[in-house]
Write a protein that holds these residues in place. Sequence first.
Motif, PDB file in Angstrom:
ATOM      1  N   ARG A   1     -11.473  -6.498  -9.581  1.00 35.42           N
ATOM      2  CA  ARG A   1     -10.478  -7.476 -10.066  1.00 35.42           C
ATOM      3  C   ARG A   1      -9.105  -7.218  -9.448  1.00 35.42           C
ATOM      4  O   ARG A   1      -8.385  -8.152  -9.102  1.00 35.42           O
ATOM      5  CB  ARG A   1     -10.417  -7.442 -11.596  1.00 35.42           C
ATOM      6  N   MET A   2      -8.744  -5.948  -9.285  1.00 36.72           N
ATOM      7  CA  MET A   2      -7.450  -5.625  -8.676  1.00 36.72           C
ATOM      8  C   MET A   2      -7.444  -5.975  -7.188  1.00 36.72           C
ATOM      9  O   MET A   2      -6.409  -6.390  -6.654  1.00 36.72           O
ATOM     10  CB  MET A   2      -7.114  -4.146  -8.894  1.00 36.72           C
ATOM     11  N   GLU A   3      -8.589  -5.818  -6.513  1.00 34.02           N
ATOM     12  CA  GLU A   3      -8.702  -6.216  -5.104  1.00 34.02           C
ATOM     13  C   GLU A   3      -8.451  -7.713  -4.958  1.00 34.02           C
ATOM     14  O   GLU A   3      -7.768  -8.146  -4.021  1.00 34.02           O
ATOM     15  CB  GLU A   3     -10.098  -5.901  -4.567  1.00 34.02           C
ATOM     16  N   GLN A   4      -9.005  -8.491  -5.865  1.00 29.67           N
ATOM     17  CA  GLN A   4      -8.840  -9.944  -5.806  1.00 29.67           C
ATOM     18  C   GLN A   4      -7.377 -10.346  -5.953  1.00 29.67           C
ATOM     19  O   GLN A   4      -6.979 -11.404  -5.467  1.00 29.67           O
ATOM     20  CB  GLN A   4      -9.693 -10.616  -6.894  1.00 29.67           C
ATOM     21  N   ARG A   5      -6.582  -9.516  -6.585  1.00 30.01           N
ATOM     22  CA  ARG A   5      -5.149  -9.790  -6.755  1.00 30.01           C
ATOM     23  C   ARG A   5      -4.300  -9.132  -5.669  1.00 30.01           C
ATOM     24  O   ARG A   5      -3.082  -9.216  -5.678  1.00 30.01           O
ATOM     25  CB  ARG A   5      -4.702  -9.318  -8.139  1.00 30.01           C
ATOM     26  N   GLY A   6      -4.958  -8.422  -4.729  1.00 32.57           N
ATOM     27  CA  GLY A   6      -4.253  -7.827  -3.595  1.00 32.57           C
ATOM     28  C   GLY A   6      -3.542  -6.524  -3.905  1.00 32.57           C
ATOM     29  O   GLY A   6      -2.721  -6.063  -3.108  1.00 32.57           O
ATOM     30  N   LEU A   7      -3.850  -5.878  -5.027  1.00 37.56           N
ATOM     31  CA  LEU A   7      -3.149  -4.659  -5.420  1.00 37.56           C
ATOM     32  C   LEU A   7      -3.743  -3.404  -4.784  1.00 37.56           C
ATOM     33  O   LEU A   7      -3.025  -2.424  -4.540  1.00 37.56           O
ATOM     34  CB  LEU A   7      -3.156  -4.508  -6.944  1.00 37.56           C
ATOM     35  N   VAL A   8      -5.039  -3.426  -4.540  1.00 35.67           N
ATOM     36  CA  VAL A   8      -5.743  -2.290  -3.942  1.00 35.67           C
ATOM     37  C   VAL A   8      -6.800  -2.826  -2.989  1.00 35.67           C
ATOM     38  O   VAL A   8      -7.116  -4.016  -2.997  1.00 35.67           O
ATOM     39  CB  VAL A   8      -6.426  -1.395  -5.009  1.00 35.67           C
ATOM     40  N   ARG A   9      -7.347  -1.915  -2.184  1.00 34.27           N
ATOM     41  CA  ARG A   9      -8.502  -2.248  -1.359  1.00 34.27           C
ATOM     42  C   ARG A   9      -9.410  -1.025  -1.337  1.00 34.27           C
ATOM     43  O   ARG A   9      -8.992   0.079  -1.660  1.00 34.27           O
ATOM     44  CB  ARG A   9      -8.089  -2.655   0.052  1.00 34.27           C
ATOM     45  N   ARG A  10     -10.648  -1.248  -0.952  1.00 33.86           N
ATOM     46  CA  ARG A  10     -11.599  -0.140  -0.814  1.00 33.86           C
ATOM     47  C   ARG A  10     -11.761   0.173   0.669  1.00 33.86           C
ATOM     48  O   ARG A  10     -11.729  -0.720   1.497  1.00 33.86           O
ATOM     49  CB  ARG A  10     -12.965  -0.512  -1.379  1.00 33.86           C
ATOM     50  N   GLU A  11     -11.973   1.437   0.936  1.00 37.65           N
ATOM     51  CA  GLU A  11     -12.293   1.881   2.287  1.00 37.65           C
ATOM     52  C   GLU A  11     -13.485   2.811   2.205  1.00 37.65           C
ATOM     53  O   GLU A  11     -13.621   3.568   1.247  1.00 37.65           O
ATOM     54  CB  GLU A  11     -11.105   2.620   2.922  1.00 37.65           C
ATOM     55  N   GLU A  12     -14.328   2.748   3.207  1.00 44.13           N
ATOM     56  CA  GLU A  12     -15.497   3.622   3.262  1.00 44.13           C
ATOM     57  C   GLU A  12     -15.051   5.060   3.490  1.00 44.13           C
ATOM     58  O   GLU A  12     -14.017   5.311   4.107  1.00 44.13           O
ATOM     59  CB  GLU A  12     -16.428   3.188   4.387  1.00 44.13           C
ATOM     60  N   VAL A  13     -15.871   5.983   3.027  1.00 41.07           N
ATOM     61  CA  VAL A  13     -15.657   7.401   3.265  1.00 41.07           C
ATOM     62  C   VAL A  13     -16.546   7.797   4.428  1.00 41.07           C
ATOM     63  O   VAL A  13     -17.769   7.613   4.370  1.00 41.07           O
ATOM     64  CB  VAL A  13     -16.004   8.239   2.005  1.00 41.07           C
ATOM     65  N   ASP A  14     -15.944   8.297   5.497  1.00 43.32           N
ATOM     66  CA  ASP A  14     -16.726   8.725   6.665  1.00 43.32           C
ATOM     67  C   ASP A  14     -17.778   9.751   6.245  1.00 43.32           C
ATOM     68  O   ASP A  14     -17.464  10.711   5.533  1.00 43.32           O
ATOM     69  CB  ASP A  14     -15.819   9.351   7.726  1.00 43.32           C
ATOM     70  N   GLY A  15     -19.006   9.512   6.651  1.00 45.19           N
ATOM     71  CA  GLY A  15     -20.083  10.437   6.370  1.00 45.19           C
ATOM     72  C   GLY A  15     -20.658  10.341   4.962  1.00 45.19           C
ATOM     73  O   GLY A  15     -21.499  11.139   4.588  1.00 45.19           O
ATOM     74  N   ASP A  16     -20.201   9.374   4.177  1.00 49.56           N
ATOM     75  CA  ASP A  16     -20.716   9.213   2.811  1.00 49.56           C
ATOM     76  C   ASP A  16     -20.904   7.722   2.560  1.00 49.56           C
ATOM     77  O   ASP A  16     -19.976   7.019   2.163  1.00 49.56           O
ATOM     78  CB  ASP A  16     -19.739   9.809   1.800  1.00 49.56           C
ATOM     79  N   ALA A  17     -22.119   7.249   2.813  1.00 46.42           N
ATOM     80  CA  ALA A  17     -22.403   5.807   2.722  1.00 46.42           C
ATOM     81  C   ALA A  17     -22.175   5.255   1.315  1.00 46.42           C
ATOM     82  O   ALA A  17     -21.901   4.068   1.152  1.00 46.42           O
ATOM     83  CB  ALA A  17     -23.834   5.527   3.168  1.00 46.42           C
ATOM     84  N   ARG A  18     -22.294   6.095   0.304  1.00 43.26           N
ATOM     85  CA  ARG A  18     -22.136   5.619  -1.075  1.00 43.26           C
ATOM     86  C   ARG A  18     -20.710   5.794  -1.596  1.00 43.26           C
ATOM     87  O   ARG A  18     -20.349   5.221  -2.616  1.00 43.26           O
ATOM     88  CB  ARG A  18     -23.107   6.363  -1.989  1.00 43.26           C
ATOM     89  N   GLY A  19     -19.901   6.593  -0.924  1.00 42.09           N
ATOM     90  CA  GLY A  19     -18.550   6.870  -1.393  1.00 42.09           C
ATOM     91  C   GLY A  19     -17.550   5.847  -0.895  1.00 42.09           C
ATOM     92  O   GLY A  19     -17.748   5.201   0.136  1.00 42.09           O
ATOM     93  N   SER A  20     -16.479   5.694  -1.653  1.00 43.85           N
ATOM     94  CA  SER A  20     -15.395   4.821  -1.196  1.00 43.85           C
ATOM     95  C   SER A  20     -14.060   5.347  -1.708  1.00 43.85           C
ATOM     96  O   SER A  20     -13.996   6.039  -2.723  1.00 43.85           O
ATOM     97  CB  SER A  20     -15.608   3.382  -1.671  1.00 43.85           C
ATOM     98  N   PHE A  21     -13.026   5.029  -0.940  1.00 43.95           N
ATOM     99  CA  PHE A  21     -11.659   5.303  -1.354  1.00 43.95           C
ATOM    100  C   PHE A  21     -11.101   4.049  -1.998  1.00 43.95           C
ATOM    101  O   PHE A  21     -11.398   2.923  -1.573  1.00 43.95           O
ATOM    102  CB  PHE A  21     -10.763   5.640  -0.151  1.00 43.95           C
ATOM    103  N   VAL A  22     -10.263   4.217  -2.999  1.00 43.75           N
ATOM    104  CA  VAL A  22      -9.442   3.139  -3.529  1.00 43.75           C
ATOM    105  C   VAL A  22      -8.066   3.374  -2.927  1.00 43.75           C
ATOM    106  O   VAL A  22      -7.508   4.470  -3.051  1.00 43.75           O
ATOM    107  CB  VAL A  22      -9.372   3.177  -5.072  1.00 43.75           C
ATOM    108  N   VAL A  23      -7.545   2.363  -2.250  1.00 39.54           N
ATOM    109  CA  VAL A  23      -6.299   2.503  -1.501  1.00 39.54           C
ATOM    110  C   VAL A  23      -5.264   1.527  -2.036  1.00 39.54           C
ATOM    111  O   VAL A  23      -5.557   0.336  -2.222  1.00 39.54           O
ATOM    112  CB  VAL A  23      -6.536   2.241   0.006  1.00 39.54           C
TER     113      VAL A  23
END
Length: 176
Positions: free
Chosen positions: A99-121
């Motif tokens: 929901r926050m991504e849809q409002r432009g407040l955050v985005r997700r980024e992949e974690v190198d070497g971890d297909a299931r992990g993500s960063f909240v940026v």
Amino acid sequence: MPTTKPRWLDDDEMRAWLAYRRMRLLLSAEINRDLARDSGLSEADYDVLSNLTAATTTTRTTPTTAGTTPTGAADRRRLSELAAHMQWSKSRLSHHITRMEQRGLVRREEVDGDARGSFVVLTTQGRETIERAAPHHVHSVRRHLIDRLSPEQIRVLGEIGDVVLGPLEGEGIPED
């Protein structure tokens, strides 16, 4: 459930317990109402944004919840670490982040070497939003709590928080 006879609260303990519960309820309602009115953010939004700004080590002098706002390209946290820190399940946080991504407040980024992990940026818009919200939020916290207490009461409240939170901090996070 304890197998021994209950240790009922005495009058002073009951007064303290009920006062804490009522204070927590009313303070939360007032501060969250102010936050929504002043910034359009929910408490959950503010918690995510302030935790992302606190994820870095460099600081500048823009206040968040208290103190300074960290800055830099590292305004990010692994989703799993953020969920654990906020005491939320990963599923709950993931839905809120969407929901926050849809409002432009955050985005997700992949974690190198971890297909299931993500960063909240934190995005630029997210940073600007928290920077606009923080002064209003701290004013609300002061108005509803801090400025009503003496320095001694603030010190004691902090000590009480340390004593109660210490053992609770390690009790784990909700499961998905």
